[in-house]
Scaffold this motif. Structure first.
Motif, PDB file in Angstrom:
ATOM      1  N   LYS A   1       6.518 105.031  67.124  1.00 57.08           N
ATOM      2  CA  LYS A   1       5.956 104.225  69.145  1.00 57.08           C
ATOM      3  C   LYS A   1       6.706 104.161  69.916  1.00 57.08           C
ATOM      4  N   PRO A   2       6.964 103.888  71.643  1.00 59.10           N
ATOM      5  CA  PRO A   2       5.989 104.922  72.229  1.00 59.10           C
ATOM      6  C   PRO A   2       6.713 106.129  72.244  1.00 59.10           C
ATOM      7  N   LYS A   3       7.534 106.420  72.073  1.00 58.29           N
ATOM      8  CA  LYS A   3       8.581 108.412  72.368  1.00 58.29           C
ATOM      9  C   LYS A   3       7.979 109.002  71.167  1.00 58.29           C
ATOM     10  N   VAL A   4       7.008 109.277  70.636  1.00 56.44           N
ATOM     11  CA  VAL A   4       6.331 109.717  69.623  1.00 56.44           C
ATOM     12  C   VAL A   4       5.805 109.460  68.471  1.00 56.44           C
ATOM     13  N   PHE A   5       4.185 109.791  68.821  1.00 55.48           N
ATOM     14  CA  PHE A   5       3.601 108.570  67.128  1.00 55.48           C
ATOM     15  C   PHE A   5       2.336 109.443  66.744  1.00 55.48           C
ATOM     16  N   ILE A   6       1.482 109.135  66.161  1.00 57.42           N
ATOM     17  CA  ILE A   6      -0.213 109.666  65.799  1.00 57.42           C
ATOM     18  C   ILE A   6      -0.715 107.525  65.907  1.00 57.42           C
ATOM     19  N   ASN A   7      -2.386 108.089  67.009  1.00 51.52           N
ATOM     20  CA  ASN A   7      -2.614 107.302  67.727  1.00 51.52           C
ATOM     21  C   ASN A   7      -3.321 107.067  66.054  1.00 51.52           C
ATOM     22  N   SER A   8      -4.447 105.662  66.705  1.00 55.31           N
ATOM     23  CA  SER A   8      -5.565 105.744  65.489  1.00 55.31           C
ATOM     24  C   SER A   8      -6.963 106.500  65.437  1.00 55.31           C
ATOM     25  N   ALA A   9      -6.510 107.634  66.436  1.00 56.67           N
ATOM     26  CA  ALA A   9      -7.721 108.778  66.222  1.00 56.67           C
ATOM     27  C   ALA A   9      -7.295 109.776  65.915  1.00 56.67           C
ATOM     28  N   GLY A  10      -6.484 109.453  65.021  1.00 58.25           N
ATOM     29  CA  GLY A  10      -5.555 110.719  64.757  1.00 58.25           C
ATOM     30  C   GLY A  10      -4.909 111.265  65.432  1.00 58.25           C
TER      31      GLY A  10
ATOM     32  N   GLN B   1      10.601  90.117  53.113  1.00 55.07           N
ATOM     33  CA  GLN B   1      10.493  89.942  51.444  1.00 55.07           C
ATOM     34  C   GLN B   1      11.541  89.822  51.115  1.00 55.07           C
ATOM     35  N   GLU B   2      13.155  89.824  51.770  1.00 51.49           N
ATOM     36  CA  GLU B   2      14.392  89.005  51.506  1.00 51.49           C
ATOM     37  C   GLU B   2      14.446  90.314  49.968  1.00 51.49           C
ATOM     38  N   LYS B   3      14.073  91.453  50.137  1.00 54.93           N
ATOM     39  CA  LYS B   3      14.553  92.231  49.268  1.00 54.93           C
ATOM     40  C   LYS B   3      15.623  93.050  49.515  1.00 54.93           C
ATOM     41  N   VAL B   4      16.566  92.777  50.392  1.00 54.30           N
ATOM     42  CA  VAL B   4      17.794  93.806  51.415  1.00 54.30           C
ATOM     43  C   VAL B   4      18.030  91.972  52.359  1.00 54.30           C
ATOM     44  N   ASP B   5      19.185  91.930  52.328  1.00 56.76           N
ATOM     45  CA  ASP B   5      19.867  91.706  53.493  1.00 56.76           C
ATOM     46  C   ASP B   5      19.717  91.388  54.566  1.00 56.76           C
ATOM     47  N   ALA B   6      19.630  92.870  55.133  1.00 52.68           N
ATOM     48  CA  ALA B   6      19.539  93.692  56.319  1.00 52.68           C
ATOM     49  C   ALA B   6      19.431  94.821  56.530  1.00 52.68           C
ATOM     50  N   GLY B   7      18.674  95.431  57.564  1.00 55.32           N
ATOM     51  CA  GLY B   7      17.982  96.286  57.739  1.00 55.32           C
ATOM     52  C   GLY B   7      18.708  97.007  59.278  1.00 55.32           C
ATOM     53  N   ILE B   8      18.690  98.751  59.151  1.00 55.90           N
ATOM     54  CA  ILE B   8      18.465  99.130  60.132  1.00 55.90           C
ATOM     55  C   ILE B   8      18.149  99.756  61.224  1.00 55.90           C
ATOM     56  N   ILE B   9      17.878  99.384  62.531  1.00 58.89           N
ATOM     57  CA  ILE B   9      16.846  99.691  62.606  1.00 58.89           C
ATOM     58  C   ILE B   9      16.749 100.992  64.584  1.00 58.89           C
ATOM     59  N   SER B  10      15.817 101.408  64.984  1.00 61.98           N
ATOM     60  CA  SER B  10      16.337 102.051  66.240  1.00 61.98           C
ATOM     61  C   SER B  10      15.565 100.983  67.394  1.00 61.98           C
ATOM     62  N   ARG B  11      16.787 100.593  68.298  1.00 57.64           N
ATOM     63  CA  ARG B  11      16.534  99.034  69.947  1.00 57.64           C
ATOM     64  C   ARG B  11      14.994  99.365  69.701  1.00 57.64           C
ATOM     65  N   LEU B  12      14.296 100.118  70.451  1.00 62.18           N
ATOM     66  CA  LEU B  12      12.933 100.576  70.922  1.00 62.18           C
ATOM     67  C   LEU B  12      12.282 100.226  69.753  1.00 62.18           C
ATOM     68  N   TYR B  13      11.937 100.603  68.438  1.00 67.94           N
ATOM     69  CA  TYR B  13      11.228 100.066  67.745  1.00 67.94           C
ATOM     70  C   TYR B  13      11.731  99.268  67.271  1.00 67.94           C
ATOM     71  N   GLY B  14      12.277  98.724  67.005  1.00 70.43           N
ATOM     72  CA  GLY B  14      12.899  97.230  66.916  1.00 70.43           C
ATOM     73  C   GLY B  14      12.284  96.319  67.541  1.00 70.43           C
ATOM     74  N   LEU B  15      12.513  96.375  69.396  1.00 73.52           N
ATOM     75  CA  LEU B  15      11.578  95.392  70.350  1.00 73.52           C
ATOM     76  C   LEU B  15      10.576  95.168  70.071  1.00 73.52           C
ATOM     77  N   GLN B  16       9.565  96.390  69.747  1.00 70.28           N
ATOM     78  CA  GLN B  16       8.291  96.423  69.743  1.00 70.28           C
ATOM     79  C   GLN B  16       7.704  95.815  68.520  1.00 70.28           C
ATOM     80  N   HIS B  17       7.728  95.803  67.303  1.00 68.12           N
ATOM     81  CA  HIS B  17       7.821  95.488  66.498  1.00 68.12           C
ATOM     82  C   HIS B  17       8.667  94.470  65.414  1.00 68.12           C
ATOM     83  N   GLU B  18       9.255  93.757  66.352  1.00 62.87           N
ATOM     84  CA  GLU B  18      10.227  92.832  65.053  1.00 62.87           C
ATOM     85  C   GLU B  18       9.872  91.428  65.538  1.00 62.87           C
TER      86      GLU B  18
END
Length: 207
Positions: free
Chosen positions: A36-45, A174-191
């Motif tokens: 999201k928001p480029k492509v996704f399935i909403n709550s109604a499927g 959950q501190e199971k990894v030290d870092a993660g690689i995220i698409s910037r658009l997805y990251g800014l929406q969900h961080e």
């Protein structure tokens, strides 16, 4: 020989081009996943996103019937390689992929990746990733580019492969990894949904 057509996150198909590939009335199988928001399935499927809107418009002009198929990113790429789908939304172009797939060439969106870390992390630069454990989405072109660039710099890390970006955030929180690689658009929406911190490390810009 190029086998399939891909709709990428950096480009959008020219309306005239699809007619060269698919005849009017053809059912076109389209691979999609959650980004999201480029492509996704909403709550109604239902398939949603601005790439969905654009492709639906193209289909109405070309007389296509669209059959959306939901899978993980990596599964979609495998389906495209096996000709089990005709189009794949939101795929970055690379030299290797261009040998197998046809990409459209109208630029509408550019993207890059951001490295996220734990909230109290001391990671401040790419050098600090040496010996660290990094989560990334399987098949993500930024993951491929980033890990290769680190190795070229003599920075060796270990990687945890997951199916989607939300799992990357979860592992960091959950501190199971030290870092993660995220698409910037997805990251800014969900961080803000996770106990993570956006670092100043970015990579893999595509335009």
């Amino acid at each position: 020989m190029r086998k399939f057509f891909c709709l990428t996150f950096c480009y959008i198909l020219v309306v005239a081009a699809p007619g060269l590939l698919f005849a009017s009335g053809k059912t076109v199988k389209v691979g999609i996943y959650q980004n999201k928001p480029k492509v996704f399935i909403n709550s109604a499927g239902e398939p949603r996103g601005f790439f969905i809107d654009i492709l639906n418009h193209i289909a109405s002009k070309e007389g296509w019937q669209l059959d959306y198929e939901v899978s993980t990113w990596e599964e979609n790429l495998e389906k495209l390689e096996k000709a089990e789908i005709d189009l794949l939304l939101d795929i970055a172009e690379s030299e290797g992929r261009a040998e197998s797939f046809d990409f459209n060439k109208e630029i509408i969106f550019s993207n890059w990746a951001i490295v996220y870390v734990q909230e109290d992390s001391k990671i401040q630069s790419i050098l600090d990733l040496k010996g660290k454990k990094i989560a990334a989405m399987k098949g993500d072109i930024s993951y491929e580019d980033f890990s290769r660039n680190l190795e070229n710099l003599g920075i060796y890390a270990t990687y945890e492969d997951v199916d989607n970006f939300s799992q990357v955030f979860e592992l960091i929180a959950q501190e199971k990894v030290d870092a993660g690689i995220i698409s910037r658009l997805y990251g800014l929406q969900h961080e803000d949904d996770y106990n993570v911190k956006r670092s100043t490390i970015i990579c893999c810009a595509r335009n």
